[in-house]
Write a protein that holds these residues in place. Sequence first.
Motif, PDB file in Angstrom:
ATOM      1  N   ARG A   1       0.838  -1.207   0.000  1.00  0.00           N
ATOM      2  CA  ARG A   1       0.000   0.000   0.000  1.00  0.00           C
ATOM      3  C   ARG A   1       0.871   1.255   0.000  1.00  0.00           C
ATOM      4  O   ARG A   1       0.633   2.184  -0.774  1.00  0.00           O
TER       5      ARG A   1
ATOM      6  N   LEU B   1      -6.396  -3.836  -3.994  1.00  0.00           N
ATOM      7  CA  LEU B   1      -5.758  -2.657  -3.407  1.00  0.00           C
ATOM      8  C   LEU B   1      -5.753  -1.499  -4.394  1.00  0.00           C
ATOM      9  O   LEU B   1      -6.079  -0.354  -4.040  1.00  0.00           O
TER      10      LEU B   1
ATOM     11  N   ASN C   1      -7.366   8.573  -0.339  1.00  0.00           N
ATOM     12  CA  ASN C   1      -7.465   7.652  -1.475  1.00  0.00           C
ATOM     13  C   ASN C   1      -8.279   8.231  -2.610  1.00  0.00           C
ATOM     14  O   ASN C   1      -7.909   8.106  -3.791  1.00  0.00           O
TER      15      ASN C   1
END
Length: 299
Positions: free
Chosen positions: A167, A195, A277
């Motif tokens: 990540r 992901l 994100n």
Amino acid sequence: MPVIDPLSNTEPSFINISPKAKPLSPGLYPVATPIGNLRDITLRALDVLNMADIIICEDTRITKRLLNAYDITTPLMVYHEHNAKHIRPKLIRRLLDGEKIALVSDAGTPLISDPGYKLVRDAAEVGIKIFPIPGASAPIAALVKSGIASNRFLFAGFPPVKMIQKRNWFENLNSIDNTLILFESPKRLSATIKLLAELWPIREAAVIREITKKFEEIKRDKLANLWEYYAEAGNPKGEIVIVIAPPVYDENLAKHDSRELLIKSLKNMTMRDAVINVAAATGVSKKILYKQALEIMII
């Protein structure tokens, strides 16, 4: 014969076309080999593999398949990440003594995600000549097949195995405004696409499998849709290359998508992580996203 550009004032360049191979000069020859189809090898590569004093390779079993297909009997020596530190000085000594050494990887162009670059570096530092023999390359073949922008791209190699490091690794690539090319193990593909779908759901991507082989396959879509596909289909088999398009900062599209993405992200993320994100995925400012997130949570 010269190749002349009538619109150029520069001296014509020359193509050296010879029906017969010339003797090799002493030095190190990184040789590109096929990534699947054994016919994807150049005539010059075959000449070098035939005339070298030795071929150093990652796995003799794999390299022998290629050599046997073309009746090449040059001796092999194993060179990989586990023995490189021990073997490299011996190879440098042989090169300094005037030998011609070919360097190959299991497939494709050497030095791409393998320890060969250290040998090339050390050889160059002591004045040994390096003669790259170009040819097949999985990242370039995948980029060409993907149909994704190829004017600027970054080859990132393999992502980390552990999810936390993976990540962080991808988050560090958030600001890269280029097409990304990476390798991934088939057994980890589904988790990696999941992901990526969380981080960059609306970015276009292509997952290319088994390039130049019998079961060559491509899946091209937004990362969010690719995750839906692999969540159902599971991990595939074979060699994998992932090509990811650069971020697209379409303000109207981004604002429209950002609210939907925030709703999905807030189901399993903190507000801070969701905002980070979605900002990376859409280009919408964090200030606007925090306001949207607060509105969603109030509702």
